[in-house]
Every structure is written in C-alpha cells, then in structure tokens.
Write a protein that holds these residues in place. Structure first.
Motif, PDB file in Angstrom:
ATOM      1  N   UNK A 462       0.766  -1.244   0.000  1.00 32.47           N
ATOM      2  CA  UNK A 462       0.000   0.000   0.000  1.00 32.47           C
ATOM      3  C   UNK A 462       0.788   1.280   0.000  1.00 32.47           C
ATOM      4  N   UNK A 463       0.003   2.355   0.123  1.00 30.54           N
ATOM      5  CA  UNK A 463       0.521   3.726   0.107  1.00 30.54           C
ATOM      6  C   UNK A 463      -0.186   4.489   1.205  1.00 30.54           C
ATOM      7  N   UNK A 464       0.551   5.223   2.011  1.00 31.90           N
ATOM      8  CA  UNK A 464      -0.068   6.065   3.028  1.00 31.90           C
ATOM      9  C   UNK A 464      -0.474   5.274   4.257  1.00 31.90           C
ATOM     10  N   UNK A 465      -1.036   5.972   5.216  1.00 33.51           N
ATOM     11  CA  UNK A 465      -1.439   5.355   6.474  1.00 33.51           C
ATOM     12  C   UNK A 465      -2.847   5.797   6.843  1.00 33.51           C
ATOM     13  N   UNK A 466      -3.558   4.900   7.544  1.00 36.12           N
ATOM     14  CA  UNK A 466      -4.882   5.244   8.061  1.00 36.12           C
ATOM     15  C   UNK A 466      -4.863   5.122   9.578  1.00 36.12           C
ATOM     16  N   UNK A 467      -5.753   5.866  10.234  1.00 33.00           N
ATOM     17  CA  UNK A 467      -5.716   5.915  11.695  1.00 33.00           C
ATOM     18  C   UNK A 467      -4.648   6.912  12.121  1.00 33.00           C
ATOM     19  N   UNK A 468      -4.691   7.318  13.374  1.00 33.05           N
ATOM     20  CA  UNK A 468      -3.744   8.273  13.968  1.00 33.05           C
ATOM     21  C   UNK A 468      -3.851   9.626  13.274  1.00 33.05           C
ATOM     22  N   UNK A 469      -3.025  10.566  13.682  1.00 27.04           N
ATOM     23  CA  UNK A 469      -3.022  11.887  13.014  1.00 27.04           C
ATOM     24  C   UNK A 469      -2.563  11.741  11.569  1.00 27.04           C
ATOM     25  N   UNK A 470      -1.702  10.738  11.307  1.00 24.12           N
ATOM     26  CA  UNK A 470      -1.208  10.552   9.941  1.00 24.12           C
ATOM     27  C   UNK A 470      -2.360  10.273   8.971  1.00 24.12           C
ATOM     28  N   UNK A 471      -3.442   9.697   9.475  1.00 26.89           N
ATOM     29  CA  UNK A 471      -4.592   9.380   8.623  1.00 26.89           C
ATOM     30  C   UNK A 471      -5.238  10.620   8.022  1.00 26.89           C
ATOM     31  N   UNK A 472      -4.974  11.783   8.600  1.00 23.06           N
ATOM     32  CA  UNK A 472      -5.552  13.024   8.065  1.00 23.06           C
ATOM     33  C   UNK A 472      -4.810  13.491   6.819  1.00 23.06           C
ATOM     34  N   UNK A 473      -3.559  13.037   6.673  1.00 22.45           N
ATOM     35  CA  UNK A 473      -2.732  13.565   5.578  1.00 22.45           C
ATOM     36  C   UNK A 473      -3.307  13.251   4.211  1.00 22.45           C
ATOM     37  N   UNK A 474      -3.990  12.114   4.100  1.00 23.17           N
ATOM     38  CA  UNK A 474      -4.566  11.732   2.810  1.00 23.17           C
ATOM     39  C   UNK A 474      -5.604  12.745   2.347  1.00 23.17           C
ATOM     40  N   UNK A 475      -6.159  13.494   3.277  1.00 21.42           N
ATOM     41  CA  UNK A 475      -7.299  14.348   2.950  1.00 21.42           C
ATOM     42  C   UNK A 475      -7.001  15.842   3.108  1.00 21.42           C
ATOM     43  N   UNK A 476      -5.719  16.169   3.284  1.00 21.25           N
ATOM     44  CA  UNK A 476      -5.374  17.583   3.438  1.00 21.25           C
ATOM     45  C   UNK A 476      -4.238  17.970   2.496  1.00 21.25           C
ATOM     46  N   UNK A 477      -4.224  19.245   2.139  1.00 22.31           N
ATOM     47  CA  UNK A 477      -3.117  19.835   1.380  1.00 22.31           C
ATOM     48  C   UNK A 477      -2.411  20.790   2.334  1.00 22.31           C
ATOM     49  N   UNK A 478      -1.114  20.971   2.135  1.00 21.48           N
ATOM     50  CA  UNK A 478      -0.396  21.967   2.931  1.00 21.48           C
ATOM     51  C   UNK A 478      -0.272  23.236   2.092  1.00 21.48           C
ATOM     52  N   UNK A 479      -0.743  24.327   2.663  1.00 25.04           N
ATOM     53  CA  UNK A 479      -0.548  25.614   1.991  1.00 25.04           C
ATOM     54  C   UNK A 479       0.478  26.407   2.792  1.00 25.04           C
ATOM     55  N   UNK A 480       1.484  26.886   2.096  1.00 23.63           N
ATOM     56  CA  UNK A 480       2.551  27.671   2.732  1.00 23.63           C
ATOM     57  C   UNK A 480       2.266  29.138   2.458  1.00 23.63           C
ATOM     58  N   UNK A 481       2.168  29.927   3.502  1.00 23.26           N
ATOM     59  CA  UNK A 481       1.910  31.360   3.343  1.00 23.26           C
ATOM     60  C   UNK A 481       3.067  32.133   3.945  1.00 23.26           C
ATOM     61  N   UNK A 482       3.627  33.061   3.168  1.00 22.67           N
ATOM     62  CA  UNK A 482       4.754  33.870   3.641  1.00 22.67           C
ATOM     63  C   UNK A 482       4.320  35.337   3.601  1.00 22.67           C
ATOM     64  N   UNK A 483       4.304  35.988   4.764  1.00 26.31           N
ATOM     65  CA  UNK A 483       3.803  37.368   4.838  1.00 26.31           C
ATOM     66  C   UNK A 483       4.915  38.337   5.188  1.00 26.31           C
ATOM     67  N   UNK A 484       4.969  39.419   4.475  1.00 18.50           N
ATOM     68  CA  UNK A 484       5.936  40.464   4.778  1.00 18.50           C
ATOM     69  C   UNK A 484       5.350  41.323   5.894  1.00 18.50           C
ATOM     70  N   UNK A 485       6.052  41.494   6.962  1.00 19.52           N
ATOM     71  CA  UNK A 485       5.477  42.329   8.023  1.00 19.52           C
ATOM     72  C   UNK A 485       6.315  43.578   8.290  1.00 19.52           C
ATOM     73  N   UNK A 486       7.285  43.826   7.436  1.00 17.85           N
ATOM     74  CA  UNK A 486       8.143  45.006   7.675  1.00 17.85           C
ATOM     75  C   UNK A 486       7.400  46.272   7.269  1.00 17.85           C
TER      76      UNK A 486
END
Ligand code: NAD
Length: 486
Positions: A462-486
C-alpha cells in the motif's frame, strides 16, 4: 431485506443508495442482489447506479464541500461525534446486519462495530485540533505559516471483509479534515454501508457530505477516477484492483491511499513462550475466518520447536467450531464459491508438493461455503499457499534454522503489511523488528490495531497510512503562506 436479520430498528436496512442527502434507486431500476453467504438466501437488493448517477453523486459531494469545510471545526466535530454516538447505540443491529451479509461470527461483528466506532470518536476529536503550524522564518522581515486545508471530494472504495471499519477508518478522517465523501462499498456487503448512512443522516451531516453509491464497481468508481473534482481516492482491497485504480487516477493526479494485500509472516523462535505463540497464532490465522489482510499466512517455526508447535497448533485448530455467524462459531462461511475453491486448490497444490495435512483439509459439512480449519506442515516455498494470499482458514507452516534465514524468507514477496514475531530475547526483538520490511510489526501478540496507530504497509501492500493523526494527511493539502510584516 428478504429473510434478513432480526433488528431492534428495522429502518437501518435500506435498499437505496444515499446521494446528495436523498435515498435513490437507479433510474433504470437496475439492482444487485445481496445474499447470506452461509446459505445463499437472498437478503435484499441495492441499486446498481449508472455512470451518470455516479457522476451526479460526485457533483453533489462537490456542491457540499464549501459548506462542510467552512463550518467551525467544533461544529464539524460535534456532528461527527453525534454519528459516533448513534453507531454505538446501534451496535447490536449493525453487528447483525454485518453477520447476515458477510457471514462473520456475531462476536467478531460486534468487535468490528466497536473498532469502526473508535475511528469516528478519534477523528471527531482530531477535527478540533489546530491545523496551522508556525515555522521559524528563513527570510528577514517575513512571517511563515503552514495551513492544512481539505483536499476536496474524497472517493472511498472498500472491501467486504470489514464492511464497517474500512469505511469509518477513511470517512471519519476525511470528514474531520473537511472533505465530503463518496463511499463505494463492496457489492457483497452494501447494507452495512447503507446503515452507516442512515446514522450519518440522523446525526445531521449536511446533504452531500456523506454519500453511499452502490453498483458495479467499474461503473461507479470509473467516473470518479476520471473526475477532476474528486481530489483523493482512498482504496482498501486487493493489490490487483489497487494497481488498476492507481493507473486510472493518473489522468487527474489524485491523492491516493492504498491499503492492499497482506500475506503476513508469523515467525516463532525456539526461545518463544510456545503456549503464547500457539494461542496468538490461532488468533492471527483464523480471525475473520482467515479472510483478513492481517492473517498469518506464512507460519515459520525454528526447527528445535517445530514439531511441538505443529502438534499443539493442529490440536487447537481442530477444536475450532464452524457454522452460521449468528450462532457465534469460531469460523463462519467463506464469502463465495471462488474463495472455497481457492482453499481446496491451495491444499491440493501444497500436498502435491510434499506438505502434510495435520488437520482439516477439505470442505466442512456445516454449510455449502464452509471449509474445515486446516493445518499444513512442511509447506515448501514454491507452494501456491506460500506465494499468494490464502484468504481462508488454511494455515501453512514451515521450519527454519537461523534468524537470518527467517528474516530473509519473511521479507520475500511483494507484500509488507504486518509481520508477527515470537521470541523472548530482547536483542533479537530489536534486530528482527528493524530488519523486517513491514509497515507493522507485532511482537509476542496479535492484536495491534486501533484508532491511534498508523495502519498501512510497505512495498506493494500500500501507500499512506490510516488511523492516527497521519490518517488526516490523505485528505489535506499543505498551503505555505509567507507574509511580509516590515
Ligand atoms: P477487491 O479488490 O476485489 O475489492 C475491493 C473494492 O474494490 C470493492 O469495493 C470492489 O467493489 C471494488 N472494485 C473491484 N474491482 C474494481 C474495479 N475494477 N474498479 C473499481 N473498483 C473495483 O477486494 P476484496 O475481495 O473486496 O477484499 C479482499 C482484499 O482486500 C484482500 O486482498 C485483502 O488483503 C485486502 N484488504 C486489505 C486491507 C488493508 O487494510 N490493507 C484491509 C482489508 C482487506
């Protein structure tokens, strides 16, 4: 249902699919019969939905996505939690429905409902956890955050051997992550899935968030694999069908989770507690009547204790009862005639190659799809039963001489789901656990699964894991946001 199980709440049985919050039949009236594997009696029918109807279900799920993902996490958690409570309250009825259509002993069915419910409870809690991570910035004057966002509509395709737990293990994680789901249950066991849908509707899950789409698998699942709005496919079943779906999803680059075949080794060293190894081996081999991805299919015993292990294991196996699931035997019927034929073929092939039958070896008179719990000793590595999943109550035992040989033989083949090891030497436990190429290693015990642990395999298991917090990864995308605060 026709001659179905006796239930406290007859409304849990639905002969319709659940799409966009509505209970529907196929427009052309096509249906699939569902039978009791013990005696072949027809339990009822479910719709055989068309490609167009399956696509409509995907559209309904997509339409529900924004509303579901936009709920406060606490509100999503409350609804999932309510579903959990209703599953627990309906435990006995759900177990009876499962035993009727799947054939498994009623105690095992009750155990599966508890297991299924535990994922819903776990992910109802996870739904509330923070999904934002702050990262130490690598850029001057910038603030960096990672957001986990729901991937979108998730298609969940599940097998008949665990008709409830394989659904909730996927669905509860997807729902917690903010994804609507399209469930396609096996056509052998759709009533369990539809009963879960009845409870999801009663729990107040919004229309389109939880859909159960019955029908012929190619017809129902095919359109989802091609549909760009279905963003994830989570499959549990055979490696063969997994491979097919992997290819079909390439066109739309879907997020994939695959829980596939097992063919577990069960290694007993001479320093093991032999009584414990026999007891755990019986559980590991014969649970779910052997129709289990975690089944101990390749039992290897170190030569000095091989004869004694074989004798004790065969004696314990001969004591297992066989019968109709509702009467709660140790072993129920197999799922279909093909499965029965496979047991027969595996035994014949092994015997022709020099294996000895210690007990069983043939069909069992309890019912047309029953096979006697069987033990084969001296099974050579070229025997079919050593090379492919047995999926039935036939145990294959071989001997080995060294730790290196045991590990090398355990690691052979395409599978890498779970491996069982019995030894009392702590250093060997460490060495062997490290060397095994498996997603899960069980030492001196059989039961290792549960909602908080990551379930899944190495290699072609197989591929990936089910159960535990890792089980959420199959259903989420990571969005990276970089904000300038200067
Ligand atoms: P299967 O692969 O025949 O079917 C699984 C699901 O896929 C069913 O819903 C079926 O309707 C669907 N399907 C079948 N053919 C399809 C196709 N051409 N296109 C789309 N969908 C299709 O498996 P099964 O016989 O139901 O289950 C037994 C297998 O499942 C065994 O190999 C077992 O090891 C595996 N399994 C794995 C796990 C795990 O978590 N790793 C758990 C349980 C079972």
């Amino acid at each position: 249902m026709g001659s179905g199980p006796r239930l406290n709440d007859a409304a849990l049985i639905r002969g319709q699919a659940f799409v966009g919050g509505r209970w529907i039949a196929a427009a052309d009236g096509a249906r699939i019969a569902v039978t009791d594997p013990f005696d072949g009696a027809t339990l009822g029918h479910v719709p055989a939905l068309s490609e167009a109807e399956s696509t409509t279900a995907a559209e309904a799920a997509h339409a529900a996505w924004g509303g579901w993902a936009g709920l406060l996490p606490q509100e999503r958690a409350r609804l999932i939690r309510r579903w959990f409570e209703l599953i627990v309250a309906a435990r006995e009825d759900l177990a009876r429905i499962m035993t009727a259509e799947q054939g498994k002993p009623i105690s095992e069915a009750r155990g599966e409902i508890d297991y299924a419910a535990s994922f819903v409870e776990f992910y109802a809690e996870e739904a509330k956890r923070p999904n934002i991570e702050s990262v130490t910035s690598h850029l001057p004057d910038a603030e960096v955050e990672l957001w986990r966002e729901p991937v979108g509509v998730a298609a969940l395709v599940t097998p008949w051997n665990f008709p409830c737990a394989m659904i909730t293990r996927k669905a509860a994680a997807a729902l917690a992550a903010g994804c609507p789901v399209l469930v396609h249950p096996s056509s052998e066991t759709p009533f369990s899935a539809l009963a879960l849908a009845v409870l999801a509707e009663r729990a107040g899950l919004p229309a389109g968030v939880f859909n159960v789409v019955t029908g012929r698998p190619e017809t129902v699942v095919g359109p989802w694999t091609r549909e760009p709005r279905v963003r994830a496919l989570s499959f549990t079943g055979s490696t063969e069908v997994g491979r097919l779906l992997y290819g079909q999803c390439a066109g739309t680059i879907k997020r994939l989770t695959m829980e596939l075949g097992g063919h577990a080794p069960f290694v007993v060293f001479a320093d093991a507690d032999l009584g414990q190894a026999v007891e755990e081996g019986i559980k590991a081999k014969f649970a779910t009547s052997g129709q289990d991805c975690l089944a101990a299919n390749r039992i290897m015993v170190e030569r000095p204790v091989h004869a004694e292990f074989c004798a004790r294991f065969a004696e314990a196996t001969a004591r297992l009862s066989v019968g109709r699931g509702i009467d709660d035997p140790d072993i129920g019927p197999l799922m279909n005639a093909r499965a029965l034929e496979k047991q027969r073929a595996h035994v014949e092939d092994a015997v022709a190659r020099g294996a000895r039958v210690l007990t069983g070896g043939a069909a069992h008179p309890a019912g047309p799809l029953c096979f006697a719990p069987t033990v084969l000793a001296d099974v050579p590595p070229e025997a079919l039963i050593w090379r492919e999943e047995t999926f039935g109550p036939v145990a294959a035992i071989a001997s080995f001489d060294t730790e290196d040989e045991a590990v090398a033989r355990a690691n052979e083949g395409e599978y890498g789901l779970v491996a069982y090891v019995h030894t009392q030497d702590p250093r060997r436990i460490y060495r062997v656990s490290r060397a095994l190429r498996f997603g899960m290693v069980a030492v001196n015990r059989t039961k290792v699964t549960g909602a908080p642990i990551p379930f899944g395999g190495f290699k072609q298991s197989g591929l990936g894991r089910e159960g535990s917090r890792l089980g959420l990864e199959a259903f989420t995308e990571v969005k990276y946001v970089c904000r300038d605060w200067a």
